[in-house]
Motif scaffolding. Sequence first.
Motif, mmCIF file in Angstrom:
data_model
loop_
_atom_site.group_PDB
_atom_site.id
_atom_site.type_symbol
_atom_site.label_atom_id
_atom_site.label_comp_id
_atom_site.label_asym_id
_atom_site.label_seq_id
_atom_site.Cartn_x
_atom_site.Cartn_y
_atom_site.Cartn_z
ATOM 1 N N TYR A 41 0.957 -1.122 -0.090
ATOM 2 C CA TYR A 41 0.203 -0.120 -0.033
ATOM 3 C C TYR A 41 0.938 1.366 -0.146
ATOM 4 C CZ TYR A 41 -4.857 -1.217 0.906
ATOM 5 O OH TYR A 41 -6.240 -1.837 0.798
ATOM 6 N N GLU A 97 -8.363 2.170 -2.955
ATOM 7 C CA GLU A 97 -9.064 1.080 -1.935
ATOM 8 C C GLU A 97 -9.401 1.808 -0.756
ATOM 9 O OE1 GLU A 97 -6.812 -1.203 -4.620
ATOM 10 O OE2 GLU A 97 -6.281 0.383 -3.542
ATOM 11 N N LYS A 101 -1.664 -1.159 -3.629
ATOM 12 C CA LYS A 101 -2.906 -0.614 -3.347
ATOM 13 C C LYS A 101 -2.697 0.756 -2.808
ATOM 14 C CE LYS A 101 -5.135 -5.049 -2.561
ATOM 15 N NZ LYS A 101 -5.568 -5.953 -1.801
ATOM 16 N N GLY A 157 -15.360 3.136 -1.858
ATOM 17 C CA GLY A 157 -14.349 2.395 -0.838
ATOM 18 C C GLY A 157 -14.391 2.480 0.449
#
Length: 334
Positions: free
Chosen positions: A53, A149, A99, A181
Amino acid sequence: MRFIFKMCLFFLVSSCAIKSTKSEKINGVSFVASRDTINDTHIKPLLNIHANYAAIMPFGFIRELMHPNIRFNTERQWFGERKEGVKQYVENLKQHQIKVMIKPQIWVSRGVFTGGIKMTSEADWLILEESYSNFILMYAELAETLDAEIFCIGTELESFIDNRPEYWKQLIVEIRKVYNGKLTYAANWNEYNRSPFWEQLDYIGIDAYFPISNEKTPTVEACRSGWLNHKPKIKTFSEKYNKPILFTEFGYRSVDYAGKEPWRSDRDMNTVNMEAQTNTMQVIFEEFWDEDWFAGGFLWKWFHNHNEAGGENDSRFTPQNKPVEALVKAQYSR
């Protein structure tokens, strides 16, 4: 008999899937906005430490704490701080299966702490609310377009929230209309327990600069003892709302007294201490990353040009090109 076998197989597979989802952590970095576009060269170091991430952080600017107008997405800003840059960063990161959390932030002139933003009249509060809504909804819409996300609705804005809680609850409703999200808010470490809207969000976000040791070079044992003042309360808070904890920021400087007041970024704190950074980081990983109620976190902070970041003479937060980078890599590879 065949039916029973199929059902057993179904429950076995389901159980494995649940365990896999449950154990997957957000191993993130706070990816600092720059003047430049990014490319594979800038993303490869993230892959090398197994980050899954990245927090992308566009900025809005306020002249002073009592000024209600937010300037954002202007040509005077660096590329990575505005809408065009966010789009380019996210698209390139996603090409490498990294992400994204989009985390718009406010900067007050001269780096004054954003938690003190507070208006002196109802008229100015209304101007601030309209300005902040324009800022945050623009990036919420972009987050939806880019399939980000996670979206963070704000960072360390405690006085704004304390004084205008109903505004924030309605803002979340408006954000949900344009973004599908997961939502969080980045509460300061001493603010999260009074933020009024956690039931509306998906993660309880905490910027985890908790004081854990007064030692010049905090030992692992001292850091672990220091977390006893905070970790049980964080766990209880997670259970209260039945929401996972996300460290929207975490990290320590490579400096003396790294665990004493971890939020401090003073330039006059400049005595380099790599052991202090490594010990404090080791304990935060050991204390939180195996907990079921803990979602993971975003390391503060990571610069796009890895070869020029951090290093043996750097006393700042970044782990880049320091001993602690190997520790982060080992943890994120698990």
